[in-house]
Design a protein around this motif. Structure first.
Motif, short mmCIF file in Angstrom:
data_model
loop_
_atom_site.label_atom_id
_atom_site.label_comp_id
_atom_site.label_asym_id
_atom_site.label_seq_id
_atom_site.Cartn_x
_atom_site.Cartn_y
_atom_site.Cartn_z
N GLY A 104 53.48 -4.89 23.52
CA GLY A 104 53.08 -4.57 22.16
C GLY A 104 54.27 -4.16 21.30
O GLY A 104 54.36 -4.54 20.12
N ARG A 105 55.20 -3.41 21.88
CA ARG A 105 56.40 -3.01 21.14
C ARG A 105 57.29 -4.20 20.84
O ARG A 105 57.92 -4.26 19.77
N GLN A 128 52.09 -1.93 26.90
CA GLN A 128 52.70 -1.16 25.82
C GLN A 128 54.07 -1.74 25.44
O GLN A 128 54.41 -1.81 24.26
N ASP A 176 59.00 3.21 25.51
CA ASP A 176 58.58 1.85 25.17
C ASP A 176 59.70 1.10 24.44
O ASP A 176 59.93 -0.09 24.69
N ASP A 231 61.80 7.62 23.67
CA ASP A 231 60.97 6.46 23.34
C ASP A 231 61.08 5.44 24.46
O ASP A 231 61.84 4.47 24.38
N VAL A 233 56.04 3.65 30.76
CA VAL A 233 54.95 3.05 30.00
C VAL A 233 54.49 1.78 30.71
O VAL A 233 55.18 1.24 31.56
N THR A 234 53.33 1.31 30.33
CA THR A 234 52.76 0.11 30.97
C THR A 234 53.39 -1.15 30.38
O THR A 234 53.93 -1.12 29.26
N GLU A 291 52.27 -1.91 36.33
CA GLU A 291 51.09 -1.37 35.65
C GLU A 291 50.44 -0.27 36.47
O GLU A 291 50.09 0.80 35.95
N PRO A 305 53.70 8.59 29.46
CA PRO A 305 54.46 7.57 28.71
C PRO A 305 55.94 7.90 28.54
O PRO A 305 56.74 7.01 28.25
#
Length: 250
Positions: free
Chosen positions: A45-46, A42, A220, A218, A38-39, A25, A34
């Motif tokens: 969430g994906r 994220q 994430d 992409d 990404v964190t 993080e 990003p």
């Protein structure tokens, strides 16, 4: 005491994972891009949305079906070859150059060569098979040769049937070698199989999804699919070990 040690091990592992996520993080926030990184939030969430996509189940099943199939074929072939080499020494000499070559040649080279022989759809099956065979073969052969000579001679003297010899003499000696090989090759099969899919890009595979995530930047998606691969690999490894322990009655 043993229970307390197990609990402590679990706690330490959880803390290690939390530390890794915190460092991840911090690195993502520091980079602040990003596309590059990404964190974990994220990615999480994906992961909650990716399985809603219509092709998700089919994609996971395609890769899992082929890699697991290649692993099981490699496991069976490795055990059979090791038994034959144990019984007949010339077989070991015949198999030696093949096993050495398979272990030495990089996965990428095999993938390129195999693309000439097979369609991309079946590529991961054969690559997983090749990765598994030499490790299972060598460990099984070592396990068979570790059987105590005195116990074997005693079995000959008392004319113990081969079924009982296998069950009570060979299996206990072979068990740690085969379980160790199964644990190692289960993860190796997934790594090699997905790598083969990334190069061959069979339609509807996890490897294709990883490659497309890279093409469209992409990150994430890329990391989410990577997490999915890791989870599937770990679950498969645990199942393989449990199955081998049950089969060998350890």
């Amino acid at each position: 005491m043993n229970i307390n040690k197990k609990i402590l091990n679990v706690i330490y592992k959880v803390l290690a994972v939390m530390l890794a996520l915190i460092l991840w993080e911090i690195a993502a926030l520091k980079i602040d891009s990003p596309i590059l990184l990404v964190t974990p939030v994220q990615v999480l969430g994906r992961l909650f949305t990716i399985w809603h996509e219509p092709d998700f189940a089919g994609t996971v099943w395609f890769t899992m079906y082929h890699i697991v199939g290649g692993f099981l074929a490699g496991l069976l072939c490795g055990i059979i070859c090791a038994v034959l080499a144990y019984i007949c020494k010339p077989v070991e000499y015949i198999l030696w150059p093949w096993m050495v070559t398979i272990k030495a040649v990089p996965v990428a080279s095999f993938v390129v060569i195999c693309l000439i022989w097979f369609t991309a759809k079946n590529l991961s099956v054969f690559i997983a098979f090749l990765i598994v065979v030499p490790v299972i073969y060598q460990n099984t052969l070592t396990g068979l040769r570790s059987t105590d000579k005195g116990i074997r001679e005693m079995a000959d003297v008392f004319h113990i049937p081969w079924i009982r010899r296998i069950r009570y003499i060979i299996m206990p000696q072979l068990s740690p070698y085969l379980i160790s090989a199964g644990r190692v090759t289960a993860g190796m099969a997934w790594k090699a199989g997905v790598a083969a899919e990334i190069i061959g890009m069979p339609k509807g595979s996890v490897g294709q999804m990883l490659y497309m995530s890279k093409i469209y930047l992409d990150t994430d998606d890329l990391l989410a699919w990577t997490v999915i691969i890791v989870v599937l690999s770990v679950i498969f490894e645990k199942l393989v070990v449990l199955a081998l322990k049950a089969a060998l009655k350890k």
